[in-house]
Design a protein around this motif. Structure first.
Motif, PDB file in Angstrom:
ATOM      1  N   ILE A 257       0.834  -1.201   0.000  1.00 51.64           N
ATOM      2  CA  ILE A 257       0.000   0.000   0.000  1.00 51.64           C
ATOM      3  C   ILE A 257       0.868   1.251   0.000  1.00 51.64           C
ATOM      4  CG2 ILE A 257      -1.730   1.277   1.333  1.00 51.64           C
ATOM      5  CD1 ILE A 257      -2.322  -1.531   2.689  1.00 51.64           C
ATOM      6  N   VAL A 258       0.543   2.203  -0.843  1.00 54.33           N
ATOM      7  CA  VAL A 258       1.239   3.493  -0.834  1.00 54.33           C
ATOM      8  C   VAL A 258       0.251   4.556  -0.394  1.00 54.33           C
ATOM      9  CG1 VAL A 258       2.460   5.208  -2.222  1.00 54.33           C
ATOM     10  CG2 VAL A 258       2.854   2.766  -2.615  1.00 54.33           C
ATOM     11  N   VAL A 259       0.704   5.423   0.518  1.00 56.32           N
ATOM     12  CA  VAL A 259      -0.211   6.401   1.079  1.00 56.32           C
ATOM     13  C   VAL A 259       0.468   7.773   1.159  1.00 56.32           C
ATOM     14  CG1 VAL A 259       0.429   5.624   3.414  1.00 56.32           C
ATOM     15  CG2 VAL A 259      -1.670   6.885   3.089  1.00 56.32           C
ATOM     16  N   GLY A 260      -0.223   8.802   0.684  1.00 54.16           N
ATOM     17  CA  GLY A 260       0.304  10.157   0.794  1.00 54.16           C
ATOM     18  C   GLY A 260       0.262  10.623   2.247  1.00 54.16           C
ATOM     19  N   GLU A 261       1.295  11.329   2.691  1.00 54.62           N
ATOM     20  CA  GLU A 261       1.372  11.730   4.104  1.00 54.62           C
ATOM     21  C   GLU A 261       0.181  12.595   4.533  1.00 54.62           C
ATOM     22  OE1 GLU A 261       4.902  14.147   4.673  1.00 54.62           O
ATOM     23  OE2 GLU A 261       4.240  15.639   3.212  1.00 54.62           O
ATOM     24  N   GLY A 262      -0.443  13.279   3.556  1.00 51.25           N
ATOM     25  CA  GLY A 262      -1.473  14.248   3.904  1.00 51.25           C
ATOM     26  C   GLY A 262      -2.901  13.737   3.850  1.00 51.25           C
ATOM     27  N   ILE A 263      -3.096  12.408   3.920  1.00 51.60           N
ATOM     28  CA  ILE A 263      -4.483  11.901   3.861  1.00 51.60           C
ATOM     29  C   ILE A 263      -5.284  12.384   5.071  1.00 51.60           C
ATOM     30  CG2 ILE A 263      -4.117   9.851   2.421  1.00 51.60           C
ATOM     31  CD1 ILE A 263      -4.084   8.230   5.111  1.00 51.60           C
ATOM     32  N   ARG A 264      -6.562  12.682   4.818  1.00 54.47           N
ATOM     33  CA  ARG A 264      -7.477  13.191   5.851  1.00 54.47           C
ATOM     34  C   ARG A 264      -8.754  12.374   5.866  1.00 54.47           C
ATOM     35  NH1 ARG A 264      -6.465  18.848   7.069  1.00 54.47           N
ATOM     36  NH2 ARG A 264      -4.586  19.524   5.962  1.00 54.47           N
ATOM     37  N   ASP A 265      -9.397  12.336   7.020  1.00 55.85           N
ATOM     38  CA  ASP A 265     -10.679  11.619   7.095  1.00 55.85           C
ATOM     39  C   ASP A 265     -11.802  12.503   6.560  1.00 55.85           C
ATOM     40  OD1 ASP A 265     -11.376  13.402   9.073  1.00 55.85           O
ATOM     41  OD2 ASP A 265     -11.038  12.000  10.720  1.00 55.85           O
ATOM     42  N   GLU A 266     -13.032  12.003   6.636  1.00 55.26           N
ATOM     43  CA  GLU A 266     -14.176  12.712   6.052  1.00 55.26           C
ATOM     44  C   GLU A 266     -14.379  14.090   6.677  1.00 55.26           C
ATOM     45  OE1 GLU A 266     -14.133   9.642   7.120  1.00 55.26           O
ATOM     46  OE2 GLU A 266     -15.076   8.265   5.697  1.00 55.26           O
ATOM     47  N   ARG A 267     -13.903  14.249   7.929  1.00 59.02           N
ATOM     48  CA  ARG A 267     -14.063  15.544   8.597  1.00 59.02           C
ATOM     49  C   ARG A 267     -12.860  16.460   8.367  1.00 59.02           C
ATOM     50  NH1 ARG A 267     -15.237  12.349  13.043  1.00 59.02           N
ATOM     51  NH2 ARG A 267     -13.415  13.217  14.049  1.00 59.02           N
ATOM     52  N   GLY A 268     -11.906  15.987   7.554  1.00 55.75           N
ATOM     53  CA  GLY A 268     -10.752  16.815   7.243  1.00 55.75           C
ATOM     54  C   GLY A 268      -9.601  16.686   8.235  1.00 55.75           C
ATOM     55  N   GLU A 269      -9.708  15.735   9.174  1.00 55.58           N
ATOM     56  CA  GLU A 269      -8.625  15.568  10.150  1.00 55.58           C
ATOM     57  C   GLU A 269      -7.493  14.725   9.563  1.00 55.58           C
ATOM     58  OE1 GLU A 269      -7.704  14.007  14.657  1.00 55.58           O
ATOM     59  OE2 GLU A 269      -9.733  13.761  13.883  1.00 55.58           O
ATOM     60  N   LEU A 270      -6.270  15.207   9.747  1.00 52.32           N
ATOM     61  CA  LEU A 270      -5.093  14.493   9.244  1.00 52.32           C
ATOM     62  C   LEU A 270      -4.842  13.211  10.038  1.00 52.32           C
ATOM     63  CD1 LEU A 270      -2.693  17.529   8.876  1.00 52.32           C
ATOM     64  CD2 LEU A 270      -3.162  15.914   7.026  1.00 52.32           C
ATOM     65  N   PHE A 271      -4.551  12.119   9.329  1.00 50.30           N
ATOM     66  CA  PHE A 271      -4.188  10.888  10.027  1.00 50.30           C
ATOM     67  C   PHE A 271      -2.819  11.014  10.690  1.00 50.30           C
ATOM     68  CE2 PHE A 271      -7.734   9.370   7.674  1.00 50.30           C
ATOM     69  CZ  PHE A 271      -8.284   8.419   8.510  1.00 50.30           C
ATOM     70  N   SER A 272      -2.006  11.915  10.188  1.00 50.71           N
ATOM     71  CA  SER A 272      -0.709  12.191  10.803  1.00 50.71           C
ATOM     72  C   SER A 272      -0.847  12.700  12.226  1.00 50.71           C
ATOM     73  CB  SER A 272       0.041  13.256   9.990  1.00 50.71           C
ATOM     74  OG  SER A 272       0.879  12.645   9.055  1.00 50.71           O
ATOM     75  N   LEU A 273      -1.998  13.288  12.529  1.00 56.24           N
ATOM     76  CA  LEU A 273      -2.213  13.868  13.861  1.00 56.24           C
ATOM     77  C   LEU A 273      -2.871  12.882  14.818  1.00 56.24           C
ATOM     78  CD1 LEU A 273      -3.387  17.494  12.990  1.00 56.24           C
ATOM     79  CD2 LEU A 273      -1.125  16.706  13.665  1.00 56.24           C
ATOM     80  N   LYS A 274      -3.129  11.665  14.337  1.00 60.96           N
ATOM     81  CA  LYS A 274      -3.855  10.697  15.165  1.00 60.96           C
ATOM     82  C   LYS A 274      -2.910   9.726  15.863  1.00 60.96           C
ATOM     83  CE  LYS A 274      -8.033  10.870  12.358  1.00 60.96           C
ATOM     84  NZ  LYS A 274      -9.241  10.201  11.954  1.00 60.96           N
TER      85      LYS A 274
END
Lengths: 316, 316
Positions: free
Chosen positions: A143-160
């Motif tokens: 799986i390749v994932v961009g660092e800036g992916i966000r959930d439906e509410r716009g929250e960054l997964f990097s911050l989770k």
């Protein structure tokens, strides 16, 4: 500038740099000082507007695609006990580098199997379904994932992730999305997962530079000087892809004020409907940019790069 | 083996593989079946006993040193706001690859500035002092750390991260030490830190293969066949470094029972007293192994590797 009689100012970089160049241009206008201000695009994030692509992107894309191709071979040998590999790409709010990993895929079992973009809201439920399906089909998933992916509410997964990725200046440091998803797979799916975080190697792996990229970088620099000498100011150099069957770019210019602090995202139609892979339009776009190999000079087994001597300009 | 009239068994790998090969050898003795069992060393971890080094290590070392050299250039440009970079190497309980990163250092400001080995108990207090000192001296720090570092009580830093890195078979998954130290630096030192986790790219980045390594890998394979044909069994091929000013290796053999499930660590005298860098003995050892470049064939801008067709042997 006045003190040292500097008449031309070239600024190489991405969005923030183009903003700085634009401010300097505006200041030169206000001060009635005749200064040629030229922005030169250079960012692996590839997110500057009005240019087909940015020098630097092709080489980083070649490095990512090569790494995914190679790590994919290795991962396939581990599917029996280590199912999932996640590789995270840089690019902030854009998924240009994540998408470029698709160039590594030569057959349906080849990696990457799934690509996730900051441009598309990321759903953990959908992710779980995608990973399950791919693991069932081919035994494992890359799986390749961009660092800036966000959930439906716009929250960054990097911050989770628990630890704060915010520095004392208030900048958000990305680069934890892959780690979050690794934990999710282990904890929620019970599969063994590892993550690859190439981080700044994506910006610096010059041993895998693309021949097309290096030629264009040189052209952009040379043309920047030509435009400046011909009196242009307050502009950024752009690359314009010419029509026709074979790939070719020429340069043009755009006002810095139009580029500064804005982002060019991967067009939604270039990503598939499910939001988990690219469409052929993306491949057609990125393919020419990673072509041609460059032999980097070496010394004692390692690459030898130029170190600039910084000479201090004398006051005039 | 009897059913398919297999008379020779070559097993390529590291410690676990040599253990498997040894079991098969013992089983062939017990079954009075004349089988030539030869272990062929191949591990980037470089931790097999009785061989000067293992094929695979030189290429991984070249990849690590190149990545540190390149990422180091990039990191230096960020010292003003992003102080610390941590790169984690594989190698389980040994620091061969971590140490090899020292080959990237051409001057006192060059990375890596600090290297930590699983062979030396890791103290967070000492680490904090080291990082503080290097940051004061040169503005930032580039740190390489072996995934298997342990504290004074023998506890793995990879296990200090909250999420369980243990799979359903009870195997410990390493590869979280760099992340632990990144958090420590952010939380305890208030510095901005990022970590690079090349993970399986270290085992698979064949585009940066060492010429010396690939020649020796071929020699080891060819000699394995010769030893087998000459009646040797129950042995692993070893590389013996010859005396003299220029580097040269020949092959020999050692009983599999002596190598199986044992680890060769980096000799303590090859690591400095503080336990945070290599001594020149390590450099002299590793230097020849990363020499010479190999041009990997490419197709459409990416490396082209051989895919083996797996033919099924007919029963005889």
């Amino acid at each position: 500038f006045r003190k040292y009689k500097v008449r031309y100012f070239f600024y190489i970089g991405g969005n923030d740099s183009m903003d700085t160049a634009n401010r300097i241009y505006e200041a030169s206008i206000n001060a009635k000082y005749d200064l040629g201000v030229i922005g030169i695009p250079k960012t692996v994030d590839n997110d500057l507007l009005f240019t087909d692509h940015c020098p630097g992107f092709g080489s980083a894309a070649k490095y990512i695609a090569t790494s995914v191709l190679e790590a994919g071979y290795h991962a396939r040998g581990l599917y029996e006990f280590e199912r999932v590999t996640i590789l995270e790409t840089v690019g902030r709010n854009t998924g240009w580098l994540a998408g470029a990993s698709a160039l590594a895929r030569r057959s349906s079992v080849d990696p990457p199997h799934l690509i996730y973009f900051p441009e598309v809201p990321f759903s953990l439920d959908q992710f779980k379904e995608d990973v399950k399906r791919v693991c069932n089909e081919i035994g494992g998933a890359f799986i390749v994932v961009g660092e800036g992916i966000r959930d439906e509410r716009g929250e960054l997964f990097s911050l989770k992730n628990g630890s704060s990725p915010i520095d004392s200046f208030g900048h958000v440091f990305l680069g934890r999305a892959g780690d979050f998803l690794r934990r999710f797979i282990i904890q929620e799916m019970g599969l063994v997962a590892q993550n690859i975080k190439l981080d700044i190697c994506q910006q610096s792996a010059a041993h895998l530079i693309s021949g097309v990229d290096i030629k264009e970088a040189q052209m952009v620099g040379e043309d920047a000087v030509k435009y400046a000498v011909n009196g242009k100011s307050g502009v950024m150099i752009t690359l314009i892809r010419e029509e026709g069957s074979s790939y070719r770019c020429k340069t043009s210019t755009v006002e810095l004020s139009k580029v500064a602090n804005r982002e060019r995202k991967v067009p939604r139609p270039w990503i598939n409907e499910e939001g988990n892979f690219v469409r052929k339009e993306f491949i057609q776009y990125a393919y020419p940019l990673i072509q041609e190999e460059v032999k980097v000079p070496t010394r004692e087994g390692l690459p030898l790069y130029v170190k600039l001597h910084n000479y201090r300009v004398k006051e005039k």
